[in-house]
Enzyme design. Structure first.
Site, PDB file in Angstrom:
ATOM      1  N   LYS A 167     -48.124  15.930  64.435  1.00 45.93           N
ATOM      2  CA  LYS A 167     -46.969  15.607  65.275  1.00 45.93           C
ATOM      3  C   LYS A 167     -46.977  14.158  65.788  1.00 45.93           C
ATOM      4  CE  LYS A 167     -45.745  20.358  65.739  1.00 45.93           C
ATOM      5  NZ  LYS A 167     -46.572  21.542  65.814  1.00 45.93           N
TER       6      LYS A 167
ATOM      7  N   ASP B 124     -57.294  22.937  68.086  1.00 48.16           N
ATOM      8  CA  ASP B 124     -56.086  22.541  67.378  1.00 48.16           C
ATOM      9  C   ASP B 124     -55.189  21.810  68.378  1.00 48.16           C
ATOM     10  OD1 ASP B 124     -53.777  22.224  66.000  1.00 48.16           O
ATOM     11  OD2 ASP B 124     -53.569  24.319  65.368  1.00 48.16           O
TER      12      ASP B 124
ATOM     13  N   TYR C 169     -50.703  29.479  66.903  1.00 51.83           N
ATOM     14  CA  TYR C 169     -50.226  29.096  65.575  1.00 51.83           C
ATOM     15  C   TYR C 169     -51.013  27.887  65.103  1.00 51.83           C
ATOM     16  CZ  TYR C 169     -46.996  27.488  61.907  1.00 51.83           C
ATOM     17  OH  TYR C 169     -46.434  27.088  60.725  1.00 51.83           O
TER      18      TYR C 169
HETATM   19  C1  LIG Z   1     -47.058  22.397  64.577  1.00 51.46           C
HETATM   20  C2  LIG Z   1     -48.419  22.954  64.639  1.00 51.46           C
HETATM   21  C3  LIG Z   1     -49.220  23.107  63.493  1.00 51.46           C
HETATM   22  C4  LIG Z   1     -48.679  22.894  62.108  1.00 51.46           C
HETATM   23  O1  LIG Z   1     -48.322  21.574  61.858  1.00 51.46           O
HETATM   24  P1  LIG Z   1     -47.306  21.282  60.643  1.00 51.46           P
HETATM   25  O2  LIG Z   1     -47.228  19.786  60.628  1.00 51.46           O
HETATM   26  O3  LIG Z   1     -46.035  21.978  61.003  1.00 51.46           O
HETATM   27  O4  LIG Z   1     -47.914  21.825  59.410  1.00 51.46           O
HETATM   28  C5  LIG Z   1     -50.526  23.502  63.644  1.00 51.46           C
HETATM   29  N1  LIG Z   1     -51.032  23.764  64.861  1.00 51.46           N
HETATM   30  C6  LIG Z   1     -50.298  23.648  65.984  1.00 51.46           C
HETATM   31  C7  LIG Z   1     -50.937  23.919  67.309  1.00 51.46           C
HETATM   32  C8  LIG Z   1     -48.973  23.257  65.907  1.00 51.46           C
HETATM   33  O5  LIG Z   1     -48.242  23.187  67.027  1.00 51.46           O
END
Ligand SMILES: *Cc1c(COP(=O)(O)O)cnc(C)c1O
Length: 432
Positions: free
Chosen positions: A267, A239, A144
């Site tokens: 985060k 990511d 994701y």
């Molecule tokens: C949470 C997450 C996102 C998205 O971040 P948001 O602040 O919710 O838009 C993207 N990549 C990874 C790996 C994530 O865990």
């Protein structure tokens, strides 16, 4: 006086907010029952509108790595508020933040702040396309990367949980530019690269995947991606929105020693405020506007309150390496306790674990990619989730999520969680 409960708030919320929530997984669709409305949190505890207290293992999906309402971060935010909430002009804190990030994350030489993980990944992909002059990207099934159009193809967690793996509203054109391969399958990536030679701008990957439950890269997988990208002139994007500042001060790239070209962060970087960032090699980052041709902007980007929270968090992590030892110990104690509980009950479920992240999959197969993650019994997971909740333990409301630990957990909390785990498993399986 009418007192709102989680139940009454949810009923009301459904009239005004789609599904009653501002992010789908929160609706508890995958586990049944109604979501809890949270009133406050302190340290390892959440308090809901119904007067219950929960020991929690999500920590706002990662950011609360020091536990809730940590005094340092609270103070940084309070101190910043009286100087106004936003200027839309450069500030000293943004410079300090950028300097600290480049110091902490091995592959980042320059960095741009944004307001969420989604914004970071969308911008990173635009940058990779602008830099290479190519259109296509490769992502992995079950990974994701936020809700950008290009990423809602085999997107894991929230998307799987609600049973909509590919979102309506994403055009065919966009979908055509996103190629997918199974996680940990280098051969599949090589095949895609060969078939689309000279057309792939980027490979984006969660270097430790946390959005199909926790799935670890097998030895050689990340190294293989690095080699392929270098050879083919493809931009490698890690990511690290989840893993950055969590699995090590410098994320997975530091922990496993493989360096990407661009890193996306989120985060923890905001300490609980809405913040994201993308950064990488100078040569690539200087393609971003106003020095380069790739446009990307934000009215509230680098917001002073968000920077204050994030700086306090990162500064603490940077100067307290013992945090990571502590998180390893907490993770190890919980996972060995869970493993022992399974053994005592004669169960052979799979636990994936690294540092302060882990998942129990209700399957006896090893989980190495999205297909194997999907062998989990999600109905059983739902029962386990509810049993744990009844015992005061708040887990992520989906099989396809990782748990995130904080330093606020003491040995006593760990014992409480292990006891609840044993009783819950016994309740849903052995007695049933
Ligand atoms: C949470 C997450 C996102 C998205 O971040 P948001 O602040 O919710 O838009 C993207 N990549 C990874 C790996 C994530 O865990």
């Amino acid at each position: 006086m009418i007192t709102d409960t989680s139940h009454s708030l949810f009923e009301k919320a459904k009239s005004y907010i789609p599904g009653g929530v501002n992010s789908p997984v929160r609706a508890f669709k995958a586990v049944g029952g109604n979501p809890l409305f949270i009133k406050s949190a302190k340290g390892p505890y959440l308090y809901d509108e119904d007067g219950n207290r929960y020991l929690e293992l999500i920590n706002s999906w990662g950011p609360m790595i020091l536990g809730h309402a940590h005094e340092l971060i609270e103070k940084a935010v309070k101190d910043a508020v009286s100087s106004s909430l936003s200027f839309g002009a450069p500030t000293r804190k943004e410079v300090e933040m950028a300097e600290l990030i480049t110091h902490m994350v091995p592959s980042i030489e320059k960095v741009r702040m944004v307001n969420s993980g989604t914004e970071a990944t969308m911008s990173a992909i635009r940058l990779a396309r602008g830099y290479t002059g190519r259109a296509k990207i490769i992502k992995f099934e079950g990974c994701y990367h936020g809700h950008g159009d290009s990423f809602l193809i085999a997107a894991g967690s929230g998307a799987v949980t609600t049973g909509v793996p590919d979102s309506a509203g994403v055009t065919k054109g966009t979908a055509n530019d996103t190629l997918t391969a199974p996680f940990n399958d280098l051969q599949a990536v090589q095949t895609l690269a060969d078939a689309n030679k000279g057309n792939i701008a980027a490979i984006i990957v969660e270097p430790v995947a946390g959005n199909m439950g926790l799935v670890l890269p097998q030895p050689g997988f990340l190294e293989g991606l690095r080699q392929l990208c270098t050879k083919e002139g493809i931009v490698l994007v890690f990511d690290e929105v989840m893993t950055g500042f969590r699995l090590a001060k410098g994320g997975v790239q530091e922990r496993l020693g493989v360096l990407p070209d661009i890193t996306t962060l989120g985060k923890i970087i905001g300490g609980g405020m809405p913040v994201g960032a993308y950064g990488g090699k100078k040569e690539i980052m200087d393609f971003v506007s106003p020095v380069g041709p790739v446009y990307q902007a934000g009215t509230l980007s680098g917001n002073p309150i968000a920077m204050s929270a994030g700086l306090a968090m990162l500064h603490y992590l940077n100067t307290h390496p013992e945090v990571y030892t502590q998180l390893e110990n907490i993770g190890n104690k919980l996972v060995s306790g869970f493993t022992e509980n399974l053994k005592k009950l004669g169960l052979s479920y799979t636990i994936n674990h690294i540092g302060s992240m882990f998942s129990i999959f209700f399957t006896d197969k090893p989980v190495v990619d999205f297909d194997s993650a999907k062998t989990s019994d999600t109905v059983l997971f739902g029962k386990y989730f509810q049993a744990m909740l009844n015992k005061g333990i708040y887990l992520a409301p989906s099989q396809y999520e990782s748990l995130f630990l904080s330093t606020a957990l003491t040995d006593e909390h760990i014992q409480t969680i292990l006891q609840a785990n044993y009783e819950s498993l016994e309740e849903i399986l052995v007695k049933a």
